[in-house]
Design an enzyme around this catalytic site. Structure first.
Site, PDB file in Angstrom:
ATOM      1  N   GLU A  56      34.259  38.126  42.997  1.00 37.19           N
ATOM      2  CA  GLU A  56      35.570  38.315  42.917  1.00 37.19           C
ATOM      3  C   GLU A  56      36.566  37.499  42.075  1.00 37.19           C
ATOM      4  OE1 GLU A  56      33.824  39.511  46.839  1.00 37.19           O
ATOM      5  OE2 GLU A  56      33.945  37.810  45.636  1.00 37.19           O
ATOM      6  N   ASN A 328      27.137  43.905  39.794  1.00 44.23           N
ATOM      7  CA  ASN A 328      28.218  44.283  38.939  1.00 44.23           C
ATOM      8  C   ASN A 328      27.182  45.102  37.659  1.00 44.23           C
ATOM      9  OD1 ASN A 328      29.922  44.561  36.801  1.00 44.23           O
ATOM     10  ND2 ASN A 328      30.827  42.450  37.149  1.00 44.23           N
TER      11      ASN A 328
END
Length: 415
Positions: A56, A328
């Site tokens: 994050e 990711n």
């Protein structure tokens, strides 16, 4: 209901206290404990931003940089929950006026911090929704927004069961900018106010890592590179066994393996050793070691994986062969990498767009990895075309940072 939550959270804190004192990682243990308990010394700030951990924090870096550029006179406090997230923000966003750990979400921990910091705007990233903190912030007059919001199908089930409670919490937030239409639909189903919910896209599409000169160690590695990023327990063995088979056909191939969790670095090193592979830890690479022969680089540092993708010939997305939800896909796509991943990519629903666009390949096991990596290495034009399609998906979805900045401007006014 908040009273019951506060009681339960306070009880949970007492069970957590031994772990708080024994937890490994924080270099400044006393600050870590004081801040988690909300007994640190706090000062007023304009903007308080919270991101739970590494992913994050890295995702919102472009937003943070632009925020500081567009609002240079505003004081910014940035909080994380984990030590690794704290380490990243200290390295990548030292412009913050205060970097700290977020207090535990109980009245006895958060009240003093909120009264002292008195932020005009509280920004929480992705799925960090703390009921008591939001309630107390709202009561103090702070504006609260969720940016880069994400509600995975897995977490949605839990939120949905508590929707009678979450609806009140979400109504205390002033704006919720979600990553995708699916995320927006899920948070609306939980009980968010439709007038406050918008789709913004994903901060991760706006990542920029600079030139390749900023990663000399990866540029100095000879030969083609296979990167296995953010691997989990049980995957490392699969990747290493596939790599050994690939070495028969591609003796110059190098493997960069990056375990997701730092506490597993030594375990993965033992797995590499057990297979008799020559290797070096990234932290041991220096000018005198660059001519040393090795096949595997164990990436035992935090925050360097995104730039390492700049040299990848093929990238495997960790957390996807086993049910960890995947990691990711956008960072390697930014560098036009041909990408492979397993069937467990629930945390990144956009992986379907990559598959539909022939911008990535689905693999099931070690043999699949060997087969597809072999085909890509033997067909560089196909690999280049796949990487170009991956980059095109990133390019088509940029703009989330600008949308977030405009929302901040609405609440804070001019810089």
């Amino acid at each position: 209901m908040l009273l019951l939550y506060n009681i339960l959270s306070t009880i949970a804190l007492f069970f957590y206290l031994p772990l708080l004192f024994l937890k490994k990682g924080p270099e400044d243990k006393s600050s870590f404990i004081r801040e988690r308990l909300g007994i640190s010394t706090y000062t007023h700030t304009d903007i308080w931003i919270h991101a739970v951990s590494v992913g994050e924090t890295i995702a919102c870096l472009p937003f943070l940089k632009k925020l500081k550029k567009d609002f240079p006179g505003r004081k910014i406090t940035f909080s994380t929950t984990t030590y690794t997230g704290q380490k990243i923000v200290r390295e990548k966003f030292p412009e913050a006026d205060r970097i700290m750990y977020i207090p535990w979400d109980s009245g006895m921990c958060i009240s003093r911090a909120i009264r002292s910091i008195r932020p005009k705007l509280f920004i929480t990233i992705e799925t960090e929704i703390w009921p008591l903190m939001i309630s107390r912030m709202k009561r103090s007059g702070t504006k609260i927004i969720l940016l880069n919001g994400r509600i995975s199908p897995r977490s949605f089930k839990g939120y949905k069961r508590a929707s009678f409670f979450m609806k009140k919490v979400l109504f205390g937030m002033d704006h919720l900018l979600m990553q995708s239409k699916g995320d927006a639909e899920r948070i609306l189903s939980i009980g968010a106010d439709p007038t406050k919910v918008r789709v913004m896209g994903n901060f991760k599409f706006d990542l920029h890592f600079g030139g390749r000169a900023s990663a000399e160690w990866i540029n100095d590695i000879a030969g083609r590179i296979l990167i296995a990023g953010s691997t989990h327990k049980g995957e490392d063995e699969i990747i290493l066994d596939a790599f050994i088979r690939l070495l028969d056909a591609f003796p110059d191939l190098k493997l960069v393996i990056a375990p997701r969790h730092p506490e597993r670095f030594n375990d993965v090193e033992a797995l590499i050793n057990a297979r008799g592979l020559s290797y070096i830890r990234r932290s041991d690479i220096n000018p005198s070691s660059r001519n040393r022969l090795f096949s595997v680089i164990l990436l035992d540092t935090v925050g360097e994986l995104p730039i390492a993708f700049s040299r990848s010939a093929v990238t495997f997305i960790g957390g996807s062969l086993l049910p960890f939800g995947g990691h990711n896909i956008l960072e390697p796509a930014y560098w036009s990498n041909p990408i492979i991943f397993g069937t467990h990519m629930e945390n990144f629903p956009i992986h379907r767009e990559f598959l539909d666009s022939s911008a990535a390949i689905l693999v099931m096991n070690s043999s699949d990895i060997v087969k597809n990596v072999t085909e890509l290495l033997n067909a560089p034009e196909r690999a280049k075309a796949m990487g170009s399609r991956a980059k095109a998906i990133v390019d088509e979805n940029t703009g989330a940072v600008d949308k977030a900045i405009e929302l901040v401007r609405r609440y804070l006014g001019a810089a």
